[in-house]
Write a protein that holds these residues in place. Structure first.
Motif, PDB file in Angstrom:
ATOM      1  N   PRO A 254      -7.787 -11.005  -6.008  1.00 25.72           N
ATOM      2  CA  PRO A 254      -8.640 -10.933  -4.807  1.00 25.72           C
ATOM      3  C   PRO A 254      -8.064 -10.058  -3.706  1.00 25.72           C
ATOM      4  N   GLU A 255      -6.804  -9.618  -3.852  1.00 26.72           N
ATOM      5  CA  GLU A 255      -6.183  -8.786  -2.827  1.00 26.72           C
ATOM      6  C   GLU A 255      -6.260  -7.304  -3.170  1.00 26.72           C
ATOM      7  N   ARG A 256      -7.241  -6.926  -3.983  1.00 26.33           N
ATOM      8  CA  ARG A 256      -7.391  -5.522  -4.380  1.00 26.33           C
ATOM      9  C   ARG A 256      -7.601  -4.613  -3.166  1.00 26.33           C
ATOM     10  N   GLY A 257      -8.389  -5.095  -2.199  1.00 23.75           N
ATOM     11  CA  GLY A 257      -8.638  -4.290  -1.009  1.00 23.75           C
ATOM     12  C   GLY A 257      -7.381  -4.074  -0.193  1.00 23.75           C
ATOM     13  N   ILE A 258      -6.524  -5.101  -0.140  1.00 22.84           N
ATOM     14  CA  ILE A 258      -5.268  -4.976   0.601  1.00 22.84           C
ATOM     15  C   ILE A 258      -4.351  -3.980  -0.111  1.00 22.84           C
ATOM     16  N   SER A 259      -4.381  -4.017  -1.442  1.00 27.35           N
ATOM     17  CA  SER A 259      -3.609  -3.062  -2.223  1.00 27.35           C
ATOM     18  C   SER A 259      -4.019  -1.627  -1.891  1.00 27.35           C
ATOM     19  N   LEU A 260      -5.325  -1.429  -1.732  1.00 27.60           N
ATOM     20  CA  LEU A 260      -5.827  -0.099  -1.383  1.00 27.60           C
ATOM     21  C   LEU A 260      -5.339   0.315   0.007  1.00 27.60           C
ATOM     22  N   ASN A 261      -5.334  -0.627   0.951  1.00 28.49           N
ATOM     23  CA  ASN A 261      -4.811  -0.334   2.291  1.00 28.49           C
ATOM     24  C   ASN A 261      -3.362   0.134   2.220  1.00 28.49           C
ATOM     25  N   SER A 262      -2.557  -0.586   1.431  1.00 28.85           N
ATOM     26  CA  SER A 262      -1.140  -0.254   1.318  1.00 28.85           C
ATOM     27  C   SER A 262      -0.947   1.110   0.667  1.00 28.85           C
ATOM     28  N   ALA A 263      -1.717   1.374  -0.387  1.00 29.30           N
ATOM     29  CA  ALA A 263      -1.625   2.666  -1.065  1.00 29.30           C
ATOM     30  C   ALA A 263      -2.027   3.791  -0.118  1.00 29.30           C
ATOM     31  N   ARG A 264      -3.034   3.521   0.729  1.00 28.63           N
ATOM     32  CA  ARG A 264      -3.462   4.522   1.706  1.00 28.63           C
ATOM     33  C   ARG A 264      -2.321   4.873   2.652  1.00 28.63           C
ATOM     34  N   SER A 265      -1.571   3.862   3.081  1.00 29.66           N
ATOM     35  CA  SER A 265      -0.440   4.121   3.974  1.00 29.66           C
ATOM     36  C   SER A 265       0.623   4.976   3.297  1.00 29.66           C
ATOM     37  N   LEU A 266       0.871   4.701   2.021  1.00 26.72           N
ATOM     38  CA  LEU A 266       1.828   5.540   1.290  1.00 26.72           C
ATOM     39  C   LEU A 266       1.348   6.994   1.263  1.00 26.72           C
ATOM     40  N   PHE A 267       0.085   7.165   0.932  1.00 31.36           N
ATOM     41  CA  PHE A 267      -0.488   8.505   0.871  1.00 31.36           C
ATOM     42  C   PHE A 267      -0.396   9.198   2.228  1.00 31.36           C
TER      43      PHE A 267
END
Length: 796
Positions: free
Chosen positions: A13-26
């Motif tokens: 259920p935390e897939r959206g949070i994972s995307l947020n974190s990946a965005r910060s890395l990018f």
């Protein structure tokens, strides 16, 4: 230069949070040291190689409906081949598959170097029962815990309840995050009943005594094979007794007044030192690597009690790791450098040496955000993101300014920009120097451990908004307005800046004032008799008059409204304030009365479930004295079934949002986004907060054909021209999917610029895509010039 594999998504259920974190890395990995390649894991744990621009989406659902066309499905063999071309993997998958050790185990089997702890360590930390047993066996503070499954007898729960003299307990999944699936019970009977219900959804759950200490979060970074604990953050619950017994994800991480994050925690230096020491012991005891987040409490007798180990911490723009690191003078990029360098060294990979680059003189951009109205939290997110993005610019130097509710302007430091809410900034500006000063020797100690310079914290003077404009007068500079609603979007600030000859982005004062008034906007559009526009009937009412109505008065007024608007389902919202503030669907005169009572009692927000269609809190405007009521437009239900968009046809209307941008004195419409709401009204979070709302960009042709879409884009360009838009705007509207008719909801002259807003998604969907910093540079370059020569300030 090293190639970093960013792995995100996952089945949990935390897939959206994972995307947020990946965005910060990018966004924040140093482009001079690293290139990135993005791998997305779908709910079936399939890997797709995708273009990194999709990390700018709000949720995985924004692109999962087209994953087969935008991504390359990887077999185990091709996945290994693709990952093997990368020097290091950095995954951001929270919860199942990521933190439970499955993905680390896969990377280990492929012999791929990666950031983070081993698969064995992940498994031991992911199951809370194992964590607590290890704490106990190593004589570290812990909370008594009972692990149960569907086969557990009620007598076991009774024995645990009696043994520890309990009056209230926490029940939560044995495996999973710290905020999802958490419940409380205040009696043995309710505990037993709730445990039985939860065991139908989870394999195991844990029961613990309800702990009321101060909640703490502390990050530990590894440097030179040694753990270095940062300064902890204290989370303070705010509000009244109606709030839940614990902070859920929404309360803890989304901008709201339900909590405050204090960094450093409000404890004396000796306590902070003990917390840090325990965190380092935990890091070593559990054989952790690179970076970890510990959540827990401080107990005067027992010390820091760890209650949750987050192997993969969130990496959103103002997440705990960045909030704590920036007190040391570290930027987002420098913080990530420490983490990645440590992982590279562990695998005997040499980090790319930083080259001393000659920095050209940059043009200053004054970014102002905050404000006095109910959209100030969104403004904070927008201003912070603009500031962070423009730091990548080779041309501009962004400078962050905060406008408080009393129209005082202050220059913010890096760490002040990362505060959770504007209220935290207000508190920090008053007390931060006093709170940080006692910990200077600890900050120096941490800086020495990390081999960085000790920062200097300096307070800045406060200006009235006029004094601030005077300061900028005769400087060759520009103001980037990141305010939403209020004086930032009603033309007031634009008038002031023009009087001092200071350029700014966005529309001119007259257009800004017009578009802030939703009724005036509709009235102007009506005069044009545009063949594809449907004008929404509206009734304006005075806030104070509504607040004074009795229930009987509301019944009479409701009858008048229903007759005038020809509908029994109505929508109430501010006439001038923001696009999500104070909006409630009304289905009866009683609900109108409830709204009136909230105004009369001067409530700042409406708690969930007061109204039939209101599952989340609704912030109420405290400045706008005018309200409007209009028919509630019932849209067709759009859902994603097996990653395919499906619309249940009923009325033919859908809600869209579309960015209009000025190109060579002509209006151009980006591809619109279909907005999908879980409820009757889109919340602020669904619109602007990463990991929440879903936006389909571009619209699937199954819902909106190319011909209808083009027709809608042209109509919205006409609307932008009618109201006099300059630079860019975002238009929210209802669209009829078969006729292409458009009902304008509102025109936003200063649309939100938060990390996951649809504006950036739409800019990336263009034939010549623009990354966020490129879009912001484009808008800035259009306006970076003196407005007038030899301007003499005039009164506004």
């Amino acid at each position: 230069m090293h190639l970093i594999a960013i792995i995100c998504g996952g089945p949990g259920p935390e897939r959206g949070i994972s995307l947020n974190s990946a965005r910060s890395l990018f966004n924040h990995l140093d482009p001079h040291q690293y290139q990135t390649r993005t791998f997305f894991v779908d709910p079936k744990q399939r890997f797709f190689l995708i273009d990194s621009k999709h990390l700018l989406s709000n949720t995985p659902d924004d692109f999962s409906f087209k994953i087969q066309t935008i991504g390359t499905l990887l077999t185990p063999k091709t996945l290994k081949q693709q990952l093997s071309t990368c020097d290091l993997a950095f995954h951001t998958i929270h919860g199942i598959f990521g933190e439970d050790g499955q993905l680390p185990k896969l990377l280990e089997s492929f012999q791929i170097p990666f950031v983070g702890s081993s698969s064995e360590t992940c498994l031991n930390c992911y199951q809370k029962s194992k964590t607590y047993e290890q704490l106990k066996s190593n004589n570290l503070p812990y909370i008594p815990t009972l692990t149960i499954s569907k086969d557990t007898l009620n007598t076991d729960i009774t024995a645990f309840w009696t043994q520890h003299h309990l009056t209230k307990v926490i029940l939560k999944p044995n495996s999973g995050g710290s905020s999802i699936g958490v419940h409380t019970a205040a009696s043995l009977t309710s505990c037993q009943q709730l445990a039985k219900q939860l065991c139908q959804h989870y394999q195991q759950i844990v029961i613990q005594p309800f702990y009321q200490g101060r909640e703490l979060t502390i990050m530990v970074l590894e440097h030179n094979n040694q753990p270095v604990a940062l300064l902890p953050t204290e989370t303070e619950r705010m509000g009244d007794e109606q709030q839940p017994d614990f902070l859920d994800y929404r309360s803890k991480y989304l901008p709201s007044n339900q909590c405050r994050h204090h960094t450093p925690a409000r404890y004396p230096p000796d306590v902070i030192s003990m917390i840090r020491q325990t965190a380092c012991e935990l890091f070593k005891t559990f054989n952790l690597r690179d970076m970890v987040r510990f959540d827990g409490w401080w107990d005067h007798d027992r010390g820091f009690i760890c209650n949750d180990i987050n192997i993969i911490t969130g990496l959103e723009e103002n997440s705990f790791i960045f909030k704590q690191a920036c007190l040391l003078g570290l930027s987002h990029t420098e913080t990530l450098d420490i983490v990645v360098h440590n992982a590279l060294k562990r695998y005997n990979l040499n980090p790319v040496p930083k080259l001393q680059q000659t920095k050209p003189d940059k043009k200053t951009i004054q970014i102002i955000f905050g404000g006095e109205n109910a959209e100030r939290q969104v403004s904070l997110m927008s201003g912070r993101h603009v500031w962070l993005q423009l730091q990548k610019s080779e041309v501009f130097k962004p400078i962050p300014w905060y406008l408080n509710q009393h129209q005082q302007v202050r220059l913010l430091s890096y760490h002040q920009c990362l505060h959770h809410t504007v209220e935290e900034i207000d508190d920090a500006l008053q007390e931060e120097a006093v709170l940080i000063a006692p910990h200077q020797h600890i900050i120096s100690q941490i800086s020495e451990q990390l081999n960085i310079k000790t920062p200097k914290h300096q307070s800045q003077p406060s200006y009235t908004i006029t004094q601030w404009a005077e300061q900028l007068h005769n400087q060759f500079t520009m103001v980037f307005i990141a305010l939403h609603g209020g004086l930032g979007e009603d033309g007031t600030l634009q008038n002031l800046l023009e009087s001092y000859g200071i350029p700014y982005q966005g529309s001119q004062p007259g257009t800004s004032k017009l578009c802030m008034d939703k009724i005036s906007t509709q009235q102007l559009l009506k005069r044009y008799h545009h063949p594809h526009l449907v004008i929404t009937p509206q009734v304006s009412l005075n806030r104070q008059e509504l607040a004074e109505l009795t229930e009987k008065g509301c019944q009479s007024y409701w009858t008048i409204l229903v007759a005038k608007l020809n509908q029994t389902n109505l929508l109430i919202k501010p006439r001038h304030d923001g696009c999500s503030t104070g909006i409630v669907q009304l289905t009866s005169s009683h609900e109108l009365y409830l709204y009136a009572q909230h105004l009369k009692q001067q409530k700042s927000f409406i708690v969930p479930h007061v109204f039939k269609h209101q599952p989340h809190p609704v912030a109420l405007p405290h400045i706008d004295q005018k309200l409007l009521i209009e028919p509630y437009i019932c849209t067709d239900t759009i859902s994603l079934l097996q990653n395919k968009p499906h619309m249940t046809h009923k009325h033919g209307w859908i809600e869209i949002t579309c960015v209009i941008i000025e190109r060579q004195d002509r209006m151009h419409a980006y591809s619109p986004s279909i907005t999908i709401s879980e409820n009757s009204v889109l919340s602020v979070e669904e619109k602007f907060q990463g990991g929440t709302g879903t936006n389909l960009t571009p619209p699937p042709i199954e819902i909106l054909t190319e011909a209808i879409c083009h027709k809608v884009q042209q109509t919205l360009c006409d609307v932008a021209a009618m109201v006099g838009i300059k630079d860019y705007a975002r238009i929210d509207a209802f669209v009829h999917t078969t006729s292409g008719k458009v009902r304008v909801i509102e025109v936003n002259t200063l649309p939100a610029l938060t990390p996951s807003t649809v504006l950036f998604q739409q800019a990336l969907a263009e034939k010549t895509p623009l990354l966020p910093h490129q879009f912001l540079e484009y808008v800035t370059k259009q306006n970076y010039h003196p407005m007038h020569s030899n301007v003499t300030p005039t009164e506004t």
